[in-house]
Design an enzyme around this catalytic site. Structure first.
Site, PDB file in Angstrom:
ATOM      1  N   SER A   1       0.764  -1.050   0.064  1.00 18.39           N
ATOM      2  CA  SER A   1       0.116   0.015   0.001  1.00 18.39           C
ATOM      3  C   SER A   1       1.037   1.431  -0.120  1.00 18.39           C
ATOM      4  CB  SER A   1      -1.061  -0.051   1.150  1.00 18.39           C
ATOM      5  OG  SER A   1      -0.225  -0.100   2.371  1.00 18.39           O
TER       6      SER A   1
ATOM      7  N   HIS B   1      -4.819  -3.504  -3.050  1.00 14.78           N
ATOM      8  CA  HIS B   1      -4.402  -2.299  -4.178  1.00 14.78           C
ATOM      9  C   HIS B   1      -4.280  -2.961  -5.374  1.00 14.78           C
ATOM     10  CE1 HIS B   1      -3.979   1.073  -1.380  1.00 14.78           C
ATOM     11  NE2 HIS B   1      -3.407   0.119  -0.661  1.00 14.78           N
TER      12      HIS B   1
ATOM     13  N   LYS C   1     -11.598   0.441  -2.436  1.00 10.77           N
ATOM     14  CA  LYS C   1     -10.495   0.974  -3.022  1.00 10.77           C
ATOM     15  C   LYS C   1     -11.033   1.092  -4.412  1.00 10.77           C
ATOM     16  CE  LYS C   1      -7.348   0.982   0.554  1.00 10.77           C
ATOM     17  NZ  LYS C   1      -6.812   0.226   1.376  1.00 10.77           N
TER      18      LYS C   1
HETATM   19  C1  LIG Z   1      -6.891   0.052   2.626  1.00 15.69           C
HETATM   20  C2  LIG Z   1      -6.243  -1.130   3.191  1.00 15.69           C
HETATM   21  C3  LIG Z   1      -6.966  -2.152   4.085  1.00 15.69           C
HETATM   22  C4  LIG Z   1      -8.191  -1.758   4.783  1.00 15.69           C
HETATM   23  O1  LIG Z   1      -9.320  -1.749   3.833  1.00 15.69           O
HETATM   24  P1  LIG Z   1     -10.485  -0.759   4.090  1.00 15.69           P
HETATM   25  O2  LIG Z   1     -11.691  -1.060   3.507  1.00 15.69           O
HETATM   26  O3  LIG Z   1     -10.098   0.609   3.940  1.00 15.69           O
HETATM   27  O4  LIG Z   1     -10.619  -0.951   5.836  1.00 15.69           O
HETATM   28  C5  LIG Z   1      -6.462  -3.344   4.391  1.00 15.69           C
HETATM   29  N1  LIG Z   1      -5.164  -3.552   3.787  1.00 15.69           N
HETATM   30  C6  LIG Z   1      -4.442  -2.990   2.878  1.00 15.69           C
HETATM   31  C7  LIG Z   1      -3.317  -3.432   2.332  1.00 15.69           C
HETATM   32  C8  LIG Z   1      -5.109  -1.721   2.756  1.00 15.69           C
HETATM   33  O5  LIG Z   1      -4.265  -0.896   1.807  1.00 15.69           O
END
Ligand SMILES: *Cc1c(COP(=O)(O)O)cnc(C)c1O
Length: 405
Positions: free
Chosen positions: A181, A209, A240
């Protein structure tokens, strides 16, 4: 004297790591009003620009009308509504898994899954740069935690061999992200799968991602590398590239039933709004259409364009592997100043600092989406060259690492 909130906050404010919430009054697009100023945002994880799209808004609106806002109860109490059931069927089909389970967020999915699947007497072996949700899940689980340096396969192999001696009967779980991330690079999933199979471990891959971005129809990196079937616990987020909200886990029917029975962040929380499930379902269906493919192609054109216009002195090694471009600055105060200077030129690019990344490894984190125009990307390239100059402010120490936010 006991410390007061005010004294604690004053100490944070005085240092380089103070955080505040900027006001964002701009709708769902890439042009937003941040702190009262109109800027182009290169900061969101809405990689396909779906969050504000008519497609998702329409799907959510229809579900709102049919199901109301709140779900009223946790699913084990209130039952599963049609949008959640459909979404889980879609997810399983999309990911080529037997079953899927959705959570209120990716964070909840991570802490729920890890805690449900390993505990005292078991071992977790995880990449040093795994997201905070995975780190928190590991800590809460009570399992023994071993960390390998970022993408260090030899160390992973040694830890797996150690775990066979140390924990011959317990469960050993390897945890990695597919696209990291805060670094934007890709994990060597084929090699990791080979290692975990050799040592009888289970593998959890967080594709937060990568889904919607990488692989056939955006199915993720494991699918792109042909190892999706070997990932025991496939995790991701609906928040995302899918433009909605929520998290998910995919895997065998047994895995999903185990999670329904054991994952505390699933059991003890109200089901997410049906509108979120409906929107996420619309996004998954969209990915598999020609329009969805065109959208993903546009994203990759933008990724290549951005990789080409970033000043070479600041270009990350992994530039172009994903929609995430971490531009190393090093010093926390310098990173905040760079972010501020970009803001004054009309761009919002956040500075990422400790504890999201290691101390002294502060960076600008640029994310690009299908919704950016070529002109916006070219203009960002010019602004970056002006702000970062031919030489970035300082070089980060690559030996220092910490977990993602
Ligand atoms: C954003 C993210 C999460 C959490 O996801 P949300 O739906 O925003 O709670 C978990 N793992 C990774 C690698 C992330 O980038």
């Amino acid at each position: 004297m006991r410390r007061t909130f005010a004294a604690e906050l004053a100490a944070i404010r005085a240092g380089p790591l103070y955080r505040r919430l900027p006001a964002n009054d701009g709708g769902g697009g890439v042009e937003v009003e941040f702190d009262g100023r109109r800027v182009v945002r290169f900061a969101a994880n809405d990689y396909l620009g779906l969050a504000g799209s008519e497609l998702l808004v329409g799907a959510a609106a229809a579900a709102l009308a049919a199901h109301g806002v709140g779900s009223g109860a946790a699913r084990l109490i209130g039952g599963t509504r049609a949008p959640h059931r459909r979404l889980e069927e879609q997810l399983a089909e999309f990911k080529g898994a037997a079953a899927a389970l959705t959570f209120a967020s990716g964070y909840a999915a991570a802490i729920g899954a890890v805690g449900a699947l390993v505990g005292r007497g078991d071992v977790i072996i995880m990449d040093k740069l795994c997201h905070a949700s995975l780190v928190d899940g590991a800590r809460l689980s009570g399992a023994t935690i071993r960390v390998f340096p970022h993408q260090h396969l030899d160390k992973l192999a040694r830890l797996l061999a150690w775990s066979e001696r140390q924990c011959p009967t317990g469960r050993v779980m390897v945890i990695t992200e597919s696209v990291f991330s805060m670094d934007g690079d890709r994990a060597p999933l084929r090699e990791i799968v080979g290692l975990k199979d050799r040592h009888g471990a289970v593998l959890l891959v967080d594709e937060a991602h990568a889904v919607g971005v990488i692989g056939p129809h955006g199915r993720g990196l494991a699918d792109e590398l042909g190892v999706a079937g070997a990932v025991d616990v496939a995790m991701g987020t609906l928040s995302k590239a899918l433009g909605a909200a929520g998290g998910y886990l995919c895997g065998s029917g047994e895995l999903i039933e185990l999670l329904v029975n054991r994952a505390r962040s699933f059991i003890y929380t109200t089901a997410p709004p049906a509108a979120c499930a409906a929107a996420a379902g619309a996004a998954i269906a969209h990915l598999q259409t020609a329009a969805g493919e065109a959208c993903r192609r546009r994203l990759w054109e933008n990724i290549r364009h951005l990789a080409a216009v970033i000043p070479s002195s600041a270009r990350p090694a992994a530039a172009g592997e994903s929609a995430i471009f971490p531009l190393p600055v090093g010093d926390e105060t310098a990173a905040t100043a760079c972010s501020r200077a970009l803001f004054e030129r009309g761009f919002y690019v956040p500075a990422i600092r400790y504890p999201t990344v290691a101390r002294g490894a502060a960076r600008l984190r640029v994310t690009v989406s299908a919704a950016h125009s070529p002109a916006q990307i070219a203009a960002l390239g010019e602004a970056l060259a002006a702000v970062l100059g031919p030489h970035p402010a300082s070089h980060p120490d690559p030996s220092r690492q910490s977990s993602g936010e």
